[in-house]
Design an enzyme around this catalytic site. Structure first.
Site, PDB file in Angstrom:
ATOM      1  N   ARG A   1      22.963  60.532  22.331  1.00  0.00           N
ATOM      2  CA  ARG A   1      24.320  60.003  22.115  1.00  0.00           C
ATOM      3  C   ARG A   1      25.271  61.106  21.673  1.00  0.00           C
ATOM      4  NH1 ARG A   1      24.377  55.580  25.130  1.00  0.00           N
ATOM      5  NH2 ARG A   1      22.642  54.196  24.615  1.00  0.00           N
TER       6      ARG A   1
ATOM      7  N   ARG B   1      16.636  63.669  37.247  1.00  0.00           N
ATOM      8  CA  ARG B   1      16.841  64.416  35.996  1.00  0.00           C
ATOM      9  C   ARG B   1      15.605  64.313  35.111  1.00  0.00           C
ATOM     10  NH1 ARG B   1      21.881  62.650  32.294  1.00  0.00           N
ATOM     11  NH2 ARG B   1      20.838  60.658  32.589  1.00  0.00           N
TER      12      ARG B   1
ATOM     13  N   TYR C   1      22.884  55.894  40.676  1.00  0.00           N
ATOM     14  CA  TYR C   1      22.787  56.347  39.282  1.00  0.00           C
ATOM     15  C   TYR C   1      21.328  56.374  38.828  1.00  0.00           C
ATOM     16  CZ  TYR C   1      22.859  56.540  34.245  1.00  0.00           C
ATOM     17  OH  TYR C   1      22.597  56.891  32.944  1.00  0.00           O
TER      18      TYR C   1
ATOM     19  N   GLU D   1      34.642  54.476  30.057  1.00  0.00           N
ATOM     20  CA  GLU D   1      33.721  55.250  29.220  1.00  0.00           C
ATOM     21  C   GLU D   1      34.526  56.347  28.543  1.00  0.00           C
ATOM     22  OE1 GLU D   1      29.899  56.172  31.132  1.00  0.00           O
ATOM     23  OE2 GLU D   1      30.152  58.244  30.476  1.00  0.00           O
TER      24      GLU D   1
ATOM     25  N   TYR E   1      15.876  52.924  27.016  1.00  0.00           N
ATOM     26  CA  TYR E   1      16.314  51.704  27.697  1.00  0.00           C
ATOM     27  C   TYR E   1      15.121  51.057  28.388  1.00  0.00           C
ATOM     28  CZ  TYR E   1      21.428  52.809  27.560  1.00  0.00           C
ATOM     29  OH  TYR E   1      22.724  53.065  27.196  1.00  0.00           O
TER      30      TYR E   1
END
Ligand code: 3EB
Length: 351
Positions: free
Chosen positions: A239, A173, A166, A343, A226
């Site tokens: 979000r 990305r 991940y 999720e 983060y």
């Protein structure tokens, strides 16, 4: 939980009863979960962007470029045998450019690609290539505003070259996005990144001619901020994205999990994680509505649940919290932190 609750908790099914209203052209598209036995009727329509199925393996229909399968099976005990149908309200043209299959109308683009990972040195490189191509395509075709991306790949929590996959995905990305636009963190799409048991990096996305508005969650640290303990490059997503069309708005809600601040909450407790996730969704909706003076309500959700967990318990809690008539899909997938068990993503609509 006022903004999340839909209607009568006793009301029935979780599939949409009808798909788009073809007479309506003040919003460019509609998405619905439709019973799989409606497939022929759905495909007879000539303004369909995409018809998505869910099974053990990814699959691309070579004969009908509108159709593909995502390698995330519906959760055992929660199967509704649904198709995810993206229908345009305006004429659609189809194309295949640089390995990307796409459909577009005058407002928006729906596209997908499936990359074979073995052709790259690692997932970072595969993701970088995917997002470079996506960036080129959306600019060249003049749909430069990414609204929403869905990212699916195997072994999401496994290490590769010393990095969790991940995190390698996030790095690839990031590298592609920053390359295009150093200001990209104010124009991030909503997203999700989910682990499959199926090989290949599958990405599908929506892009528009005109921009949406990036929305963050007051209960959560923005993912792109983060701290470095979660990986060398922070995950590049917002979000939610609010998109105002002429007649209505859509709120694309990213995959949302049991994270408060930047910390995972309630390890090993799926129902507590579900409650925390719903609190996050509620905070996001309230924030979007207040901040934008909108009246968005939740129109559908998709929940990803780790394969070893009991879907029945989750179903029951969703019935209690959201009512039974909110269209929803429960898929079996892995979540991007190993302590997260589920999720939820959603689509909000107004009015
Ligand atoms: C989180 O909030 C959970 O990397 O695109 C959610 C949505 C998550 C999108 C992504 C990751 C992504 O950090 C994980």
């Amino acid at each position: 939980m006022a903004p999340l609750r839909q209607t009568d908790p006793e009301a029935m099914p979780s599939l949409s009863t009808s798909i788009a209203d073809p007479a309506r052209d003040d919003v460019p598209f509609e998405v619905a979960y439709v019973a799989a036995d409606e497939r022929a009727r759905v495909l007879a329509d000539d303004t369909v962007f995409a018809v998505i199925e869910f099974a053990d393996r990814h699959g691309l229909d070579e004969a009908d470029h509108r159709r593909f399968t995502i390698g995330l099976p519906e959760a055992e005990g929660a199967k509704v045998h649904a198709l995810e149908v993206w229908r345009s309200h305006k004429p659609v043209t189809y194309d295949y450019v640089d390995g990307i299959t796409l459909a577009r109308n005058e407002d928006m683009l729906f596209a997908r690609l499936l990359l074979e990972e073995s052709r790259y040195t690692d997932l970072d490189a595969a993701t970088f290539d995917a997002y470079q191509r996506i960036g080129r395509l959306t600019r060249n075709l003049n749909y430069p505003h990414m609204l929403r991306t869905w990212n699916y790949f195997p072994g999401i929590n496994d290490p590769q070259n010393g990095l969790e996959r991940y995190r390698a995905f996030s790095q690839g990305r990031y590298r592609a996005l920053v390359n295009v636009n150093p200001e990209f963190e104010t124009t991030l799409p909503a997203a999700c990144a989910i682990g499959t048991r199926a090989p290949g990096l599958l990405i599908y996305f929506l892009a528009a001619k005109t921009p949406g508005i990036q929305i963050e969650n007051p209960r959560q640290v923005s993912a792109f901020r983060y701290p470095p303990q979660y990986g060398p490059r922070s995950p590049s997503f917002s979000r939610a994205v609010l998109k105002r069309w002429t007649g209505a708005s859509h709120l694309f809600i990213s995959g949302t999990a049991s994270i408060v601040g930047h910390v995972s909450r309630h390890p090993r407790d799926p129902l507590a994680q579900l409650d925390e996730t719903l609190a996050n969704l509620e905070a996001l909706l309230n924030h979007a509505n207040r901040f934008l003076q909108a009246s968005i309500r939740l129109a559908s959700i998709k929940l990803y649940l780790r394969p070893d967990l009991r879907a029945a318990d989750v179903q029951q809690r969703l019935d209690e919290r959201l009512g039974r008539d909110l269209p929803r899909l429960l898929l079996t997938g892995d979540i991007c932190r190993d302590d997260l068990l589920l999720e939820i993503e959603g689509l909000g609509v107004s009015p």
